[in-house]
Write a protein that holds these residues in place. Structure first.
Motif, PDB file in Angstrom:
ATOM      1  N   GLY A  54     -11.656   3.814  -7.817  1.00  0.00           N
ATOM      2  CA  GLY A  54     -12.439   3.336  -6.825  1.00  0.00           C
ATOM      3  C   GLY A  54     -13.135   2.093  -6.996  1.00  0.00           C
ATOM      4  O   GLY A  54     -13.565   1.716  -8.044  1.00  0.00           O
ATOM      5  N   TRP A  55     -13.043   1.262  -6.015  1.00  0.00           N
ATOM      6  CA  TRP A  55     -13.458  -0.160  -5.908  1.00  0.00           C
ATOM      7  C   TRP A  55     -14.036  -0.612  -4.931  1.00  0.00           C
ATOM      8  O   TRP A  55     -13.804  -0.455  -3.777  1.00  0.00           O
ATOM      9  CB  TRP A  55     -12.034  -0.776  -6.199  1.00  0.00           C
ATOM     10  N   GLY A  56     -15.121  -1.480  -5.166  1.00  0.00           N
ATOM     11  CA  GLY A  56     -16.212  -2.075  -4.241  1.00  0.00           C
ATOM     12  C   GLY A  56     -15.463  -3.245  -3.484  1.00  0.00           C
ATOM     13  O   GLY A  56     -15.671  -4.338  -4.503  1.00  0.00           O
ATOM     14  N   PRO A  69      -8.084  -4.865  -9.230  1.00  0.00           N
ATOM     15  CA  PRO A  69      -6.994  -5.123 -10.113  1.00  0.00           C
ATOM     16  C   PRO A  69      -5.896  -4.145 -10.121  1.00  0.00           C
ATOM     17  O   PRO A  69      -6.018  -3.298  -9.656  1.00  0.00           O
ATOM     18  CB  PRO A  69      -7.782  -5.093 -11.454  1.00  0.00           C
ATOM     19  N   ALA A  70      -4.786  -4.767 -10.917  1.00  0.00           N
ATOM     20  CA  ALA A  70      -3.814  -3.896 -10.939  1.00  0.00           C
ATOM     21  C   ALA A  70      -4.172  -2.635 -11.692  1.00  0.00           C
ATOM     22  O   ALA A  70      -4.638  -2.538 -12.639  1.00  0.00           O
ATOM     23  CB  ALA A  70      -2.558  -4.796 -11.601  1.00  0.00           C
ATOM     24  N   HIS A  71      -3.207  -1.533 -11.013  1.00  0.00           N
ATOM     25  CA  HIS A  71      -3.876  -0.295 -11.474  1.00  0.00           C
ATOM     26  C   HIS A  71      -2.611   0.682 -11.458  1.00  0.00           C
ATOM     27  O   HIS A  71      -1.869   0.823 -10.539  1.00  0.00           O
ATOM     28  CB  HIS A  71      -5.065   0.283 -10.784  1.00  0.00           C
ATOM     29  N   GLU A  72      -2.705   1.509 -12.692  1.00  0.00           N
ATOM     30  CA  GLU A  72      -1.522   2.686 -12.758  1.00  0.00           C
ATOM     31  C   GLU A  72      -2.182   3.863 -12.244  1.00  0.00           C
ATOM     32  O   GLU A  72      -3.025   4.577 -12.572  1.00  0.00           O
ATOM     33  CB  GLU A  72      -1.285   2.857 -14.185  1.00  0.00           C
ATOM     34  N   GLY A  73      -1.750   3.728 -10.766  1.00  0.00           N
ATOM     35  CA  GLY A  73      -2.111   4.926  -9.828  1.00  0.00           C
ATOM     36  C   GLY A  73      -2.719   4.597  -8.691  1.00  0.00           C
ATOM     37  O   GLY A  73      -2.335   3.351  -7.978  1.00  0.00           O
ATOM     38  N   ALA A  74      -3.548   5.372  -7.917  1.00  0.00           N
ATOM     39  CA  ALA A  74      -3.955   5.144  -6.547  1.00  0.00           C
ATOM     40  C   ALA A  74      -5.227   4.480  -6.586  1.00  0.00           C
ATOM     41  O   ALA A  74      -6.027   4.429  -7.576  1.00  0.00           O
ATOM     42  CB  ALA A  74      -4.018   6.429  -5.798  1.00  0.00           C
ATOM     43  N   VAL A  75      -5.353   3.725  -5.401  1.00  0.00           N
ATOM     44  CA  VAL A  75      -6.849   2.953  -5.263  1.00  0.00           C
ATOM     45  C   VAL A  75      -7.529   3.310  -4.054  1.00  0.00           C
ATOM     46  O   VAL A  75      -6.799   3.475  -3.218  1.00  0.00           O
ATOM     47  CB  VAL A  75      -6.393   1.299  -5.452  1.00  0.00           C
ATOM     48  N   MET A  76      -8.951   3.411  -4.204  1.00  0.00           N
ATOM     49  CA  MET A  76      -9.740   3.483  -3.060  1.00  0.00           C
ATOM     50  C   MET A  76     -10.473   2.375  -2.831  1.00  0.00           C
ATOM     51  O   MET A  76     -11.252   2.027  -4.025  1.00  0.00           O
ATOM     52  CB  MET A  76     -10.431   4.801  -3.037  1.00  0.00           C
ATOM     53  N   LEU A  77     -10.558   1.835  -1.850  1.00  0.00           N
ATOM     54  CA  LEU A  77     -11.381   0.653  -1.553  1.00  0.00           C
ATOM     55  C   LEU A  77     -12.836   0.965  -0.579  1.00  0.00           C
ATOM     56  O   LEU A  77     -12.494   1.654   0.291  1.00  0.00           O
ATOM     57  CB  LEU A  77     -10.837  -0.582  -0.704  1.00  0.00           C
ATOM     58  N   ASP A  78     -13.906   0.573  -1.188  1.00  0.00           N
ATOM     59  CA  ASP A  78     -15.012   0.685  -0.366  1.00  0.00           C
ATOM     60  C   ASP A  78     -15.278  -0.477   0.444  1.00  0.00           C
ATOM     61  O   ASP A  78     -15.291  -1.750  -0.051  1.00  0.00           O
ATOM     62  CB  ASP A  78     -16.276   0.930  -1.224  1.00  0.00           C
ATOM     63  N   ILE A  79     -14.723  -0.576   1.904  1.00  0.00           N
ATOM     64  CA  ILE A  79     -14.736  -1.594   2.589  1.00  0.00           C
ATOM     65  C   ILE A  79     -15.860  -1.518   3.733  1.00  0.00           C
ATOM     66  O   ILE A  79     -15.840  -2.102   4.884  1.00  0.00           O
ATOM     67  CB  ILE A  79     -13.475  -1.867   3.257  1.00  0.00           C
ATOM     68  N   VAL A  80     -16.933  -0.803   3.434  1.00  0.00           N
ATOM     69  CA  VAL A  80     -17.985  -0.621   4.340  1.00  0.00           C
ATOM     70  C   VAL A  80     -18.467  -1.928   4.676  1.00  0.00           C
ATOM     71  O   VAL A  80     -18.875  -1.974   6.006  1.00  0.00           O
ATOM     72  CB  VAL A  80     -19.091   0.354   3.654  1.00  0.00           C
ATOM     73  N   TRP A 118      -2.311  -4.683   3.937  1.00  0.00           N
ATOM     74  CA  TRP A 118      -1.804  -5.669   2.940  1.00  0.00           C
ATOM     75  C   TRP A 118      -2.810  -5.593   1.586  1.00  0.00           C
ATOM     76  O   TRP A 118      -2.607  -6.241   0.673  1.00  0.00           O
ATOM     77  CB  TRP A 118      -1.761  -7.190   3.220  1.00  0.00           C
ATOM     78  N   SER A 119      -3.699  -4.592   1.604  1.00  0.00           N
ATOM     79  CA  SER A 119      -4.628  -4.549   0.676  1.00  0.00           C
ATOM     80  C   SER A 119      -3.864  -3.960  -0.505  1.00  0.00           C
ATOM     81  O   SER A 119      -4.559  -4.199  -1.688  1.00  0.00           O
ATOM     82  CB  SER A 119      -5.700  -3.487   1.079  1.00  0.00           C
ATOM     83  N   GLY A 120      -2.992  -3.151  -0.496  1.00  0.00           N
ATOM     84  CA  GLY A 120      -2.394  -2.384  -1.477  1.00  0.00           C
ATOM     85  C   GLY A 120      -3.069  -0.991  -1.975  1.00  0.00           C
ATOM     86  O   GLY A 120      -2.538  -0.521  -2.852  1.00  0.00           O
ATOM     87  N   ALA A 121      -4.375  -0.722  -1.324  1.00  0.00           N
ATOM     88  CA  ALA A 121      -4.682   0.515  -1.692  1.00  0.00           C
ATOM     89  C   ALA A 121      -4.268   1.638  -0.875  1.00  0.00           C
ATOM     90  O   ALA A 121      -3.526   1.445   0.186  1.00  0.00           O
ATOM     91  CB  ALA A 121      -6.349   0.192  -1.160  1.00  0.00           C
ATOM     92  N   GLU A 122      -4.266   2.919  -1.331  1.00  0.00           N
ATOM     93  CA  GLU A 122      -3.959   4.161  -0.568  1.00  0.00           C
ATOM     94  C   GLU A 122      -5.067   4.582   0.021  1.00  0.00           C
ATOM     95  O   GLU A 122      -4.824   5.328   1.111  1.00  0.00           O
ATOM     96  CB  GLU A 122      -3.403   5.132  -1.830  1.00  0.00           C
ATOM     97  N   MET A 123      -6.352   4.207  -0.135  1.00  0.00           N
ATOM     98  CA  MET A 123      -7.500   4.940   0.701  1.00  0.00           C
ATOM     99  C   MET A 123      -8.515   3.883   0.755  1.00  0.00           C
ATOM    100  O   MET A 123      -8.547   2.737   0.035  1.00  0.00           O
ATOM    101  CB  MET A 123      -8.065   6.258  -0.091  1.00  0.00           C
ATOM    102  N   ALA A 124      -9.232   4.122   1.721  1.00  0.00           N
ATOM    103  CA  ALA A 124     -10.415   3.001   2.085  1.00  0.00           C
ATOM    104  C   ALA A 124     -11.595   4.092   2.747  1.00  0.00           C
ATOM    105  O   ALA A 124     -11.306   5.035   3.514  1.00  0.00           O
ATOM    106  CB  ALA A 124     -10.010   1.817   2.841  1.00  0.00           C
ATOM    107  N   ILE A 125     -12.877   3.503   2.554  1.00  0.00           N
ATOM    108  CA  ILE A 125     -13.804   4.181   3.237  1.00  0.00           C
ATOM    109  C   ILE A 125     -14.668   3.259   4.305  1.00  0.00           C
ATOM    110  O   ILE A 125     -14.759   2.091   4.093  1.00  0.00           O
ATOM    111  CB  ILE A 125     -14.924   4.860   2.488  1.00  0.00           C
ATOM    112  N   VAL A 126     -14.964   3.680   5.390  1.00  0.00           N
ATOM    113  CA  VAL A 126     -15.615   2.858   6.604  1.00  0.00           C
ATOM    114  C   VAL A 126     -16.851   3.749   6.992  1.00  0.00           C
ATOM    115  O   VAL A 126     -17.014   4.730   7.003  1.00  0.00           O
ATOM    116  CB  VAL A 126     -14.666   2.545   7.528  1.00  0.00           C
ATOM    117  N   SER A 127     -17.833   2.968   7.572  1.00  0.00           N
ATOM    118  CA  SER A 127     -19.180   3.510   7.905  1.00  0.00           C
ATOM    119  C   SER A 127     -19.335   2.844   9.312  1.00  0.00           C
ATOM    120  O   SER A 127     -19.676   1.578   9.288  1.00  0.00           O
ATOM    121  CB  SER A 127     -20.398   3.378   7.003  1.00  0.00           C
ATOM    122  N   ALA A 128     -19.842   3.309  10.375  1.00  0.00           N
ATOM    123  CA  ALA A 128     -19.860   2.707  11.750  1.00  0.00           C
ATOM    124  C   ALA A 128     -21.163   2.218  11.859  1.00  0.00           C
ATOM    125  O   ALA A 128     -21.040   1.000  12.575  1.00  0.00           O
ATOM    126  CB  ALA A 128     -19.824   3.959  12.706  1.00  0.00           C
TER     127      ALA A 128
END
Length: 339
Positions: free
Chosen positions: A108-110, A123-134, A146-156
């Motif tokens: 989990g990365w901000g 950073p490079a990571h063995e496994g999935a990445v979730m980005l906080d792009i709020v 192009w982020s390389g992440a598998e998941m991200a979270i967003v808030s309206a």
């Protein structure tokens, strides 16, 4: 009464007129998006239009957008993974999900820190990445593709939409556990009848935010932030501007004022007619030093003497100059009292 000046845009943003208009129009739709009749199809069309609008702003496919009640709910999908490592400076909605276990690991990365505005790539990571792009959506160029992440979270409500609606972004083909089970809405990832009023507002806000970003609106905001930063730093010789010189959100200034507690600064400026915060809106009500700043290497004392000033497209040069004058006068008084 002197008009108040709002400088806490990272906590929440004013509702955009485009979002308000879309929400009012959505109130007149009586159908359920899951119904197959004409009324249901009209409601479904509204949801799918908003999904496409959010996808453009985030830089993903529409089918990768899963509507939720907020970014915190979206982050809760991490509960379905046995091993979750979280960046030490991440928002509490990610931080609370950290755990050690077997199975597939998730990081989990901000991407853009809500307190400091500092932008850091995962950073490079063995496994999935979730980005906080709020905080990033609508303020800086970003593309989930192009982020390389598998998941991200967003808030309206961070880009001019309503509170109480957000999204989980899931890369096409990546399997995640359902946030809620039941009727199978949102492609089986989040059951429950969609909040079409909030979703309509989120979509319209996302479209308007992307338009502002492309028009260079945030470049002007960045210029005003820099004017404020220079004024506050040059007015004293001991302030610390967190993240200065590195990649940051254009609107955010995290300032440490040694000898003046952050909570006291917030109260003093509130009485003077300015809204700022001492950290994340989700935790600033708790009187404690910033966990983020401590993770960045600042000691307990300095971490407790920081405020966050966050500007928006409606902020004017006159407002930041007025803030600087009042803040500097208040700081000098605080230092004199402590002497």
């Amino acid at each position: 009464m002197t008009q108040r000046i709002y400088l806490d845009w990272n906590a929440t943003t004013p509702l955009r007129p485009e979002a308000r208009a879309a929400m009012i129009a959505a109130m007149d739709l009586g159908g359920n998006p899951s119904s197959v009749h004409a009324e249901g199809r009209a409601a479904r069309a509204l949801v799918e239009r908003a999904r496409a609008q959010v996808a453009v702003a985030v830089g993903c496919k529409p089918a990768e957008v899963v509507f939720t009640s907020c970014a915190t709910e979206a982050a809760a999908v991490l509960r379905g993974f046995a091993s979750v490592r979280v960046d030490a400076t991440a928002h509490d909605c990610l931080w609370s999900q950290a755990r050690e276990g077997g199975g597939q690991a998730v990081l989990g990365w901000g991407y853009a820190n809500n307190e400091t505005g500092v932008i850091t790539e995962a950073p490079a990571h063995e496994g999935a990445v979730m980005l906080d792009i709020v905080q990033a959506v609508g303020k800086v160029p970003f593309s989930f593709a192009w982020s390389g992440a598998e998941m991200a979270i967003v808030s309206a409500h961070k880009f001019g939409g309503p509170k109480g609606v957000g999204a989980l972004i899931v890369r096409d083909g990546f399997e995640v556990p359902a946030l809620l089970t039941g009727g199978g809405q949102e492609m089986g990832r989040r059951a429950g009848t969609e909040n079409i009023i909030g979703i309509a507002g989120m979509g319209a806000a996302a479209e308007a935010a992307q338009r502002d970003l492309e028009a260079g609106v945030w470049d002007r905001v960045g210029e005003f932030r820099n004017i404020l930063e220079t004024a506050l730093s040059s007015g004293t010789n001991n302030t610390i501007s967190v993240g200065k010189g590195g990649p940051r959100l254009p609107n955010t200034l995290c300032l440490i004022a040694p000898g003046w507690k952050g909570e006291t600064q917030v109260m003093a400026m509130d009485l003077a007619g300015f809204a700022v915060s001492a950290g994340s809106a989700c935790s600033s009500g708790k009187v404690r030093a910033s966990r983020v700043l401590k993770a960045m290497g600042f000691d307990e004392g300095l971490a407790a003497q920081a405020i966050r000033i966050s500007l928006g497209p409606e902020t004017t040069k006159d407002e930041v100059e007025r803030f600087a004058d009042v803040w500097l006068a208040q700081y000098r008084k605080a230092l004199a009292r402590a002497a």
